[in-house]
Design an enzyme around this catalytic site. Structure first.
Site, PDB file in Angstrom:
ATOM      1  N   CYS A  86       0.828  -1.138   0.296  1.00 39.63           N
ATOM      2  CA  CYS A  86      -0.255  -0.457  -0.327  1.00 39.63           C
ATOM      3  C   CYS A  86       1.213   1.067   0.115  1.00 39.63           C
ATOM      4  CB  CYS A  86      -0.741  -0.548   1.408  1.00 39.63           C
ATOM      5  SG  CYS A  86      -2.381   1.137   1.253  1.00 39.63           S
ATOM      6  N   HIS A 203      -3.213  -5.492   1.139  1.00 43.92           N
ATOM      7  CA  HIS A 203      -2.622  -5.689   2.084  1.00 43.92           C
ATOM      8  C   HIS A 203      -2.545  -7.147   3.079  1.00 43.92           C
ATOM      9  CE1 HIS A 203      -2.350  -1.702   4.525  1.00 43.92           C
ATOM     10  NE2 HIS A 203      -3.391  -0.930   3.176  1.00 43.92           N
ATOM     11  N   GLU A 205      -1.215  -9.020   5.120  1.00 49.50           N
ATOM     12  CA  GLU A 205      -1.407  -8.299   6.964  1.00 49.50           C
ATOM     13  C   GLU A 205      -2.682  -8.004   7.940  1.00 49.50           C
ATOM     14  OE1 GLU A 205      -0.354  -5.739   5.190  1.00 49.50           O
ATOM     15  OE2 GLU A 205      -0.923  -4.445   6.839  1.00 49.50           O
TER      16      GLU A 205
END
Lengths: 243, 387
Positions: A86, A203, A205
């Site tokens: 990002c 993302h 994560e």
């Protein structure tokens, strides 16, 4: 395996990345302040998402001059794996470590939602364990993810297999409807010339813990670990050997 | 740093320049009517890799002359003498004629270049103490690294000379580091040449990005000839950037010392004639690049009844105030600001207008050519659309 998660003023996904890498993916991740002068001893670098320097001027434009970025560039030149997520992707673009630039989303809105991306290339440490054509569910959260590059640059990225992720629908079709931000060629992630530097808007994560609905993102971190542990271990040692 | 106007110059600056004595890779030496004084002219030519790579860097000679003059004046003000007498117009210095020693003295604070290659040290490794190295100045032998023993055996200098070279080199290193730290520059290593004069040994040659490794203290960006040696690009920018940072230093508290350290003719060195510039930088998306903001604003205007609307593009206006010695310098600096940060050349173009807000420039007797050629309140513009 030791992974540096770089913290810029305004990063806000640093802790999530740190958590997912350390507690789920099983690598040893450490937070590294943006003013750090060295990345010695690290096997990979993650530039996490957020709003470094408030996204002032352009997203990533100021963070690219952070002291640690000279080290990140040197690490990348030696073939070390670097993942920009990002805002981290935006920083890699501004730093010239990846080609192209980000425009504001065509929708003008901040898009924070689940998204599907298709794995287009297994030729990077972050996708080496993933099957090409595989559809991953990984959320996005950005206002400037509308990837732009001149036609010749786009053609090169396509020809050289450096488009790593493409926005698609749940069935893997990269349609205009599945494109959340207007990104050229539905691009969600690309790799540098050596394949070791990857930038992606989604993302991983946030898709690492089943509690959050998807563990597809975790596979990206696991791929990195497998790459490093397996065949990649030698080349990583060679890259680190010069440090 | 000095301008081109020679009003008020001491007689030394009006010495008739005679024939060319020697032309090197980066400089030309001319005799003057005073046998004890030479005129040095700095060239744009650049060579590297022992002459294998040849080229030219725009305005390099100009920057090197200014940068060297700055360092020589600064060192003189701190008690380190050199051959430098005064600037004598653009790209030119008047210097004392000295007998150049055939030994190049290199001081290293950080591992780089040949030291890294020779000893396998990572570039950027901070050395525990400054290293002083000697090289035999001999083109035919490609300036080889030598030990003190070699220097003595070859009869290049005696023990006392070598001690003196080392002492001066370390003192100069300490002084340069002090001033460069303020300028945000890491002094990695540098090469000095010395000459004999009146029984003593004095610093000669030049101190510039040609002879030093300068790294940006923050980013580590190379601000020196390595950009040329290693095909990194933006060579001209590196020289301009070092000049810009040194020019921005306020050395006024030592102006007296600076003046007495060299000829009185050069007392204009300092910041007195520098002036403030206002720049308005406009950054636009390139034609054809989608502008979602423009589309939205356009829609809102239509909703307000503005039917004749043909399109809206949204850009940025950035106002920058800066200090520079001349219009040309301000322009160079602004272009670099745009190129490096203010605009992203992939998607944006920029242009700027520049106006002076200070009249101090026009009243100074040493105003540079860039200022005297136009009205101080005039406006010029620069434009850039990197491909």
């Amino acid at each position: 395996m030791r992974v540096a998660v770089v913290v810029f003023p305004g990063s806000n996904c640093d802790r999530d990345c740190h958590w997912a890498l350390n507690n789920i993916a099983g690598v040893s991740a450490e937070l590294v302040w943006h003013a750090a002068r060295g990345l010695g001893g690290f096997d990979a670098v993650v530039l996490p998402g957020g709003f470094s320097y408030g996204d002032y001027l352009r997203a990533g434009a100021i963070a690219r001059y952070a002291p640690v970025m000279g080290e990140v560039a040197a690490f990348a030149r030696r073939g070390g794996p670097v993942l920009g997520i990002c805002n981290g992707f935006q920083i890699l673009l501004e730093a010239g470590l990846l080609p192209g630039a980000m425009l504001k989303n065509r929708t003008l809105t901040f898009r924070c939602r689940p998204s599907f991306v298709r794995v287009e290339s297994a030729g990077t440490p972050f996708t080496a364990s993933l099957e090409e054509g595989r559809v991953l569910s990984v959320p996005i959260a950005h206002a400037e993810g509308n990837y732009f590059a001149e036609p010749d640059v786009l053609a090169r990225l396509e020809d050289e297999g450096r488009v790593v992720f493409r926005y698609c629908d749940r069935n893997g079709r990269a349609t205009a409807e599945a494109n959340p931000n207007g990104s050229a060629h539905n691009i969600a992630g690309i790799a540098g010339e050596l394949g070791n530097v990857v930038g992606m808007m989604p993302h991983p994560e946030r898709a690492s813990d089943a509690l959050l609905g998807s563990t597809d993102g975790l596979e990206i971190f696991q791929s990195l670990l497998a790459w490093w542990t397996g065949l990649g271990k030698q080349s990583a040692a060679a890259a680190g050997g010069q440090a | 740093m000095t301008g081109t106007d020679d009003r008020g110059m001491a007689p030394a600056n009006r010495l008739a320049v005679l024939d060319k004595l020697y032309e090197g890779k980066a400089k030309i030496l001319h005799r003057t009517e005073d046998p004890g004084v030479l005129l040095v002219e700095y060239k744009d030519d650049a060579t590297a890799l022992d002459g294998l790579k040849k080229g030219s860097i725009e305005k390099k000679g100009w920057y090197n002359a200014e940068i060297s003059a700055f360092f020589f004046r600064y060192l003189a003000s701190r008690g380190a003498k050199s051959h430098f007498i005064a600037s004598a117009g653009e790209r030119r210095h008047l210097v004392r004629a000295v007998e150049i020693l055939p030994i190049e003295v290199v001081v290293r604070n950080v591992a780089a270049g040949s030291l890294s290659r020779r000893l396998g040290l990572e570039e950027g490794l901070e050395l525990p103490f400054p290293l002083v190295e000697f090289y035999y100045k001999n083109d035919f032998l490609h300036d080889p690294f030598i030990t003190r023993g070699h220097a003595l055996a070859l009869g290049l200098a005696n023990e006392d000379d070598l001690d003196e070279l080392e002492r001066q080199a370390l003192q100069i290193n300490k002084l340069l580091k002090e001033v460069l730290t303020i300028a945000g520059i890491r002094l990695v290593d540098f090469k000095l040449e010395f000459g004999r004069r009146d029984g003593g040994i004095v610093l000669a040659d030049e101190i510039s990005p040609d002879t030093c490794r300068f790294w940006d203290a923050g980013s580590g960006a190379r601000l020196d000839k390595d950009r040329f040696r290693r095909d990194m690009g933006d060579e001209a920018w590196a020289y301009a950037e070092v000049y810009r940072r040194l020019s921005a230093l306020n050395v006024s508290d030592s102006d007296d010392a600076l003046a007495t350290g060299s000829a009185a003719a050069d007392s204009q060195g300092g910041a007195a004639w520098r002036t403030t510039w206002q720049a308005a930088v406009e950054v636009r998306l390139k034609p054809g690049v989608l502008d979602p903001q423009g589309v939205a604003v356009s829609g809102a205007l239509r909703a307000n009844g503005f039917d004749g609307l043909d399109g809206v593009r949204v850009g940025k206006l950035i106002e920058v105030a800066l200090t520079a010695a001349s219009r040309a310098e301000a322009e160079v600096t602004l272009k670099e600001m745009c190129r490096r940060l203010l605009a992203n050349p992939v998607i944006e173009t920029y242009r700027f207008t520049l106006s002076s807000t200070s009249s101090s420039a026009s009243t100074s007797p040493s105003a540079s050519a860039g200022l005297s050629s136009g009205s101080a309140s005039g406006v010029i513009s620069g434009e850039g659309a990197p491909a």
